[in-house]
Scaffold this motif. Structure first.
Motif: not given
Length: 515
Positions: A47-48, A132, A194, A391, A430
């Protein structure tokens, strides 16, 4: 001929005649590799992370070394160069991380990339989760800005953080990359986040919500300028990136013509939306504005099933989540990371769902059991549970990277290893900046560059592969290896690449030494 060395680059020209044989019906070149030697294909989807964020200092790769200031400089929303980066809004580290790095501590950074783990700077290691970042369909295109990659700061929500990267040389997966193949010209298949990039992985298509303006989903329709790329700014949006996070009139899950491009929830459980009241507990409430209707486009799974090729999607913590045992911070199962759960052919109660949507187990134990016993299907996808997927915001890098390396270790010891191809990549960037310009193609992508590793006994070991790839290159390899029909999205991407003069996407065979 490409000169072989400890770090050997495989040029895009290596595609050559091999690409001629990449689709059924196009004939066979004399040097077509013997793909029958690959009997098991494993795809692992983390992820990301952008390429520069984790692998920007990898030896022999197109990374951060020797970049001119013009290649990294960020501009404001009006196009003027920023004198410095804005602060990291709300601070660097995720909630609960102590000691925190406050917003005030991040002010006055130079307009350039910076190392998040620099001991003389923020000194936040790979084991510390950051906040994030936005990673959304329209913002990603606005950040890329026609290939200039100079508005990541302007159209992000974290100020300077988009320009952050790490020295990844101590990561376990760096050692794997040194031993096998690192692809440094691999782009995420779709712009944004995602949800859409998981769909791209399995069907090279974009989900659709019919008649969305006549349903509760009408609240999900985004306000977009006539160019089809730019979100409409809200009247109160700060004019400068130095003044704050941009605001938009309406930024949500659907395009004005009802394609789902940002996170929508699966129509089947497990889903982020509860079952309908007094309805089938296996479903998600179809009247929830962000429940996507079941999709009917063909997936790579459909094509494999139709030809009798065994396959499965292994989702970490799938059964635990169905049993009501999903929680933060672990396993933190992510509903929108399960792309086959959006498709009608795999609806609850179908034999195909029972066969192909499998529990990866907590910490991947069920997947590892299949690896160790030599019982993987011919094509296997693995999605780690949330706290192990890397993430930002809810996962650190080291935990997920070590998990990936552990999985690779099991695969290397598997009875199936001698005839296996493993692809490890990241669904999307991400929100992190990368300096490489994505190739121009169609409305949906490709987006920002991400890391990808090709791991196999047949890999061109110890090399960096510069061949042009995107997420759909994985589907291209599976299609070629098992002689499947070509998904409509793959042909559409090829046609768009050709029309834009962007070249051709590889199918991973340039990373292999096959007789």
């Amino acid at each position: 001929m490409t000169r072989r060395s400890t770090w050997r680059a495989v040029p895009a020209a290596a595609l050559g005649a091999a690409w001629i044989a990449s689709w059924p019906g196009l004939g066979h070149a004399a040097d077509t590799p013997n793909l029958d030697l690959i009997q098991t294909v494993v795809v692992i989807y983390a992820e990301n992370r952008s390429f520069d964020n984790l692998y920007g200092h990898f030896p022999g790769a197109n990374g951060l070394q020797n970049l001119a200031p013009d290649a990294t400089r960020q501009v404001d929303r009006d196009g003027t160069p920023l004198a410095q980066l804005p602060p990291i809004w709300n601070g660097l580290t995720a909630k609960g991380v102590n000691p925190p790095v406050t917003q005030a501590q991040t002010e006055h950074l130079p307009n350039a990339p910076f190392a998040i783990d620099d001991p003389k700077g923020f000194n936040r290691s790979l084991s510390v989760a950051t906040i994030d970042l936005w990673h959304r369909f329209y913002q990603n295109q606005m950040q890329i800005n026609g290939g200039r990659n100079d508005r990541f700061v302007a159209y992000g929500n974290t100020g300077a953080l988009v320009m952050g990267h790490y020295d990844g040389s101590t990561l376990p997966m760096w050692d794997v990359a040194r031993r096998y193949v690192l692809a440094d010209n691999f782009f995420m298949g779709a712009f944004g986040g995602s949800f859409l990039n998981h769909i791209a992985l399995v069907c090279a298509c974009t989900p659709y919500y019919p008649n969305a303006d006549q349903t509760p989903a009408k609240a999900q329709i985004s306000a977009v300028e006539p160019d089809g790329v730019t979100l409409t700014a809200a009247p109160e949006s700060p004019r400068s990136a130095m003044e704050g996070i941009p605001k938009f009139l309406h930024d949500s899950g659907l395009t004005p013509d009802f394609y789902a491009v940002n996170t929508m929830q699966p129509p089947y459980q497990p889903s982020g939306n509860a079952p309908p009241k007094d309805g089938d507990p296996r479903l998600a409430d179809p009247d929830a504005p962000n429940t996507l209707p079941p999709q009917t486009a063909a997936t790579i799974g459909d094509l494999l099933s139709d030809k009798g090729i065994s396959w499965a999607w292994y989702a970490g913590a799938w059964q635990a989540t169905l049993d009501g045992r999903n929680s933060m911070p672990t396993p933190n199962f992510q509903y929108h990371h399960q792309p086959f759960n959006y498709f009608a052919r795999l609806a609850p109660g179908t034999a195909e769902r029972a066969e192909h949507l499998r529990d990866g187990g907590l910490v991947g134990r069920a997947f590892i059991k299949a690896i160790d016993s030599g019982s993987l299907p011919q094509v296997a996808f693995y999605k780690p549970q949330g706290n192990l997927n890397e993430h930002p915001g809810y996962a650190d890098i080291v935990s997920g990277d070590q998990h990936l390396a552990d999985i690779i270790g099991h695969l290397e010891r598997s009875p199936q290893w001698a005839h296996m191809l493993v692809v490890v990549t990241y669904d999307e960037n991400g929100g992190f900046w990368d300096h490489a310009a994505p190739p121009k193609a169609d409305r949906w992508g490709p987006g920002t560059r991400v890391p990808a590793l090709i791991i196999s006994p047949f890999a061109r070991k110890g090399t960096v592969d510069h061949t042009l790839y995107d997420t759909t290159s994985i589907l291209r390899f599976i299609t070629r290896r098992f002689d499947l029909p070509v998904l409509a999205g793959l042909k559409a991407r090829d046609d768009a690449m050709a029309a834009a003069g962007s070249g051709r996407l590889g199918d991973l065979t340039a990373a292999l030494d096959l007789p």
